[in-house]
Write a protein that holds these residues in place. Sequence first.
Motif, PDB file in Angstrom:
ATOM      1  N   GLY A   1     -48.857  49.833 -27.129  1.00 50.85           N
ATOM      2  CA  GLY A   1     -47.740  49.896 -26.202  1.00 50.85           C
ATOM      3  C   GLY A   1     -47.520  48.651 -25.374  1.00 50.85           C
ATOM      4  O   GLY A   1     -46.504  48.556 -24.673  1.00 50.85           O
ATOM      5  N   SER A   2     -48.430  47.693 -25.450  1.00 52.00           N
ATOM      6  CA  SER A   2     -48.232  46.452 -24.704  1.00 52.00           C
ATOM      7  C   SER A   2     -47.113  45.643 -25.340  1.00 52.00           C
ATOM      8  O   SER A   2     -46.712  45.882 -26.484  1.00 52.00           O
ATOM      9  N   GLU A   3     -46.587  44.676 -24.588  1.00 46.28           N
ATOM     10  CA  GLU A   3     -45.475  43.875 -25.107  1.00 46.28           C
ATOM     11  C   GLU A   3     -45.861  43.155 -26.388  1.00 46.28           C
ATOM     12  O   GLU A   3     -45.089  43.112 -27.351  1.00 46.28           O
ATOM     13  N   GLY A   4     -47.076  42.593 -26.406  1.00 51.36           N
ATOM     14  CA  GLY A   4     -47.535  41.905 -27.600  1.00 51.36           C
ATOM     15  C   GLY A   4     -47.700  42.852 -28.778  1.00 51.36           C
ATOM     16  O   GLY A   4     -47.354  42.526 -29.915  1.00 51.36           O
ATOM     17  N   TRP A   5     -48.263  44.035 -28.496  1.00 52.34           N
ATOM     18  CA  TRP A   5     -48.432  45.039 -29.550  1.00 52.34           C
ATOM     19  C   TRP A   5     -47.082  45.405 -30.160  1.00 52.34           C
ATOM     20  O   TRP A   5     -46.939  45.453 -31.387  1.00 52.34           O
ATOM     21  N   GLU A   6     -46.107  45.672 -29.308  1.00 52.75           N
ATOM     22  CA  GLU A   6     -44.796  46.098 -29.804  1.00 52.75           C
ATOM     23  C   GLU A   6     -44.151  45.007 -30.648  1.00 52.75           C
ATOM     24  O   GLU A   6     -43.565  45.290 -31.706  1.00 52.75           O
ATOM     25  N   HIS A   7     -44.261  43.765 -30.218  1.00 54.27           N
ATOM     26  CA  HIS A   7     -43.669  42.657 -30.968  1.00 54.27           C
ATOM     27  C   HIS A   7     -44.306  42.534 -32.350  1.00 54.27           C
ATOM     28  O   HIS A   7     -43.612  42.394 -33.361  1.00 54.27           O
ATOM     29  N   ILE A   8     -45.633  42.583 -32.397  1.00 55.07           N
ATOM     30  CA  ILE A   8     -46.341  42.433 -33.675  1.00 55.07           C
ATOM     31  C   ILE A   8     -46.083  43.632 -34.580  1.00 55.07           C
ATOM     32  O   ILE A   8     -45.853  43.476 -35.789  1.00 55.07           O
ATOM     33  N   TYR A   9     -46.122  44.838 -34.011  1.00 58.36           N
ATOM     34  CA  TYR A   9     -45.918  46.021 -34.841  1.00 58.36           C
ATOM     35  C   TYR A   9     -44.500  46.043 -35.415  1.00 58.36           C
ATOM     36  O   TYR A   9     -44.304  46.375 -36.589  1.00 58.36           O
ATOM     37  N   GLU A  10     -43.524  45.669 -34.607  1.00 52.92           N
ATOM     38  CA  GLU A  10     -42.144  45.606 -35.117  1.00 52.92           C
ATOM     39  C   GLU A  10     -42.045  44.616 -36.268  1.00 52.92           C
ATOM     40  O   GLU A  10     -41.368  44.879 -37.269  1.00 52.92           O
ATOM     41  N   ARG A  11     -42.737  43.498 -36.154  1.00 57.35           N
ATOM     42  CA  ARG A  11     -42.733  42.505 -37.227  1.00 57.35           C
ATOM     43  C   ARG A  11     -43.359  43.070 -38.496  1.00 57.35           C
ATOM     44  O   ARG A  11     -42.874  42.830 -39.610  1.00 57.35           O
ATOM     45  N   ARG A  12     -44.426  43.862 -38.329  1.00 59.11           N
ATOM     46  CA  ARG A  12     -45.088  44.440 -39.502  1.00 59.11           C
ATOM     47  C   ARG A  12     -44.220  45.499 -40.172  1.00 59.11           C
ATOM     48  O   ARG A  12     -44.187  45.597 -41.398  1.00 59.11           O
ATOM     49  N   VAL A  13     -43.533  46.309 -39.374  1.00 58.51           N
ATOM     50  CA  VAL A  13     -42.614  47.304 -39.935  1.00 58.51           C
ATOM     51  C   VAL A  13     -41.500  46.602 -40.705  1.00 58.51           C
ATOM     52  O   VAL A  13     -41.139  47.001 -41.822  1.00 58.51           O
ATOM     53  N   ASP A  14     -40.946  45.548 -40.123  1.00 60.76           N
ATOM     54  CA  ASP A  14     -39.878  44.792 -40.771  1.00 60.76           C
ATOM     55  C   ASP A  14     -40.356  44.183 -42.085  1.00 60.76           C
ATOM     56  O   ASP A  14     -39.648  44.228 -43.101  1.00 60.76           O
ATOM     57  N   SER A  15     -41.575  43.636 -42.087  1.00 63.82           N
ATOM     58  CA  SER A  15     -42.127  43.040 -43.301  1.00 63.82           C
ATOM     59  C   SER A  15     -42.346  44.095 -44.379  1.00 63.82           C
ATOM     60  O   SER A  15     -42.046  43.868 -45.567  1.00 63.82           O
ATOM     61  N   TYR A  16     -42.869  45.250 -43.987  1.00 66.28           N
ATOM     62  CA  TYR A  16     -43.091  46.344 -44.942  1.00 66.28           C
ATOM     63  C   TYR A  16     -41.770  46.824 -45.533  1.00 66.28           C
ATOM     64  O   TYR A  16     -41.651  47.017 -46.750  1.00 66.28           O
ATOM     65  N   LEU A  17     -40.761  46.985 -44.684  1.00 67.19           N
ATOM     66  CA  LEU A  17     -39.457  47.441 -45.162  1.00 67.19           C
ATOM     67  C   LEU A  17     -38.857  46.443 -46.142  1.00 67.19           C
ATOM     68  O   LEU A  17     -38.362  46.835 -47.211  1.00 67.19           O
ATOM     69  N   HIS A  18     -38.908  45.163 -45.809  1.00 71.29           N
ATOM     70  CA  HIS A  18     -38.331  44.166 -46.712  1.00 71.29           C
ATOM     71  C   HIS A  18     -39.091  44.083 -48.022  1.00 71.29           C
ATOM     72  O   HIS A  18     -38.494  43.820 -49.075  1.00 71.29           O
ATOM     73  N   MET A  19     -40.395  44.318 -47.970  1.00 68.76           N
ATOM     74  CA  MET A  19     -41.172  44.348 -49.205  1.00 68.76           C
ATOM     75  C   MET A  19     -40.714  45.503 -50.092  1.00 68.76           C
ATOM     76  O   MET A  19     -40.544  45.339 -51.306  1.00 68.76           O
ATOM     77  N   LEU A  20     -40.490  46.675 -49.515  1.00 72.58           N
ATOM     78  CA  LEU A  20     -40.008  47.815 -50.289  1.00 72.58           C
ATOM     79  C   LEU A  20     -38.631  47.525 -50.886  1.00 72.58           C
ATOM     80  O   LEU A  20     -38.355  47.858 -52.040  1.00 72.58           O
ATOM     81  N   GLU A  21     -37.775  46.903 -50.110  1.00 66.09           N
ATOM     82  CA  GLU A  21     -36.403  46.627 -50.558  1.00 66.09           C
ATOM     83  C   GLU A  21     -36.344  45.535 -51.617  1.00 66.09           C
ATOM     84  O   GLU A  21     -35.344  45.437 -52.339  1.00 66.09           O
ATOM     85  N   SER A  22     -37.389  44.732 -51.718  1.00 70.93           N
ATOM     86  CA  SER A  22     -37.340  43.568 -52.615  1.00 70.93           C
ATOM     87  C   SER A  22     -37.205  43.956 -54.081  1.00 70.93           C
ATOM     88  O   SER A  22     -36.795  43.143 -54.905  1.00 70.93           O
ATOM     89  N   SER A  23     -37.532  45.202 -54.413  1.00 69.20           N
ATOM     90  CA  SER A  23     -37.382  45.664 -55.799  1.00 69.20           C
ATOM     91  C   SER A  23     -35.948  46.086 -56.096  1.00 69.20           C
ATOM     92  O   SER A  23     -35.627  46.456 -57.222  1.00 69.20           O
TER      93      SER A  23
END
Length: 231
Positions: free
Chosen positions: A103-125
Amino acid sequence: MWSVLPKIPAVDAAQTRTVALAGDSMMAVGLSSAMMRQAPRYKDLEFLNLFKSGTGLARPEVFNWENEYPAMLKDARPDFILVAIGANDGQGFEEDGVVYPFGSEGWEHIYERRVDSYLHMLESSGATVVWLGLPPMKADGYDERIAWINRIDYSVVRASPHAIWFSTAGVIGDSDGHFRDFGEVGGRTERLRASDGIHLSDDGAALIVAKLLPWLAAQAPAVKTPEETVK
């Protein structure tokens, strides 16, 4: 957050639509088995199991989806990917030697980046991703953490033109979208959640699957020949 699915292209006659099931135990427990039980009704759908219990996006040093998903996918090219992930992510983590409390600001920034990376990886197919929001949870503190994760997931998914958000709370929750243990299934009152207050029961999963499979399997109307039109 919506439980209404948008219109998608119908499945052409004599064709099949490949649907991948991805995520953690939220997909593995309840949802995937309910899909497989109902799948024989839909001859135009094929399924790929690309999920693993005990994983998530918060701890890539434990299980790194960036490496593991391509190995699981191999050469398959799903048309749609149903994702349910994040139940294990309500925790702090370390990155580059820095500890980030949940829930910290740093945590939220990093987790959002990881979700975005995971989503784009799924979409890449080339697949359309249907992200299933996590359901409301029984324990208040845990429910608050999951709601936080849902908000991040929602913001990332809504920013992508190739992803669809589906709120399971509108199906599995009460009239206000809060946790409920029991609900009506097929005219009977059934338990909707597992005893842990986290996962879905078979009956609870069936309510969600009943929304998804007919939507994915909608057939294109048959084109009539001129002779049939005259008749």
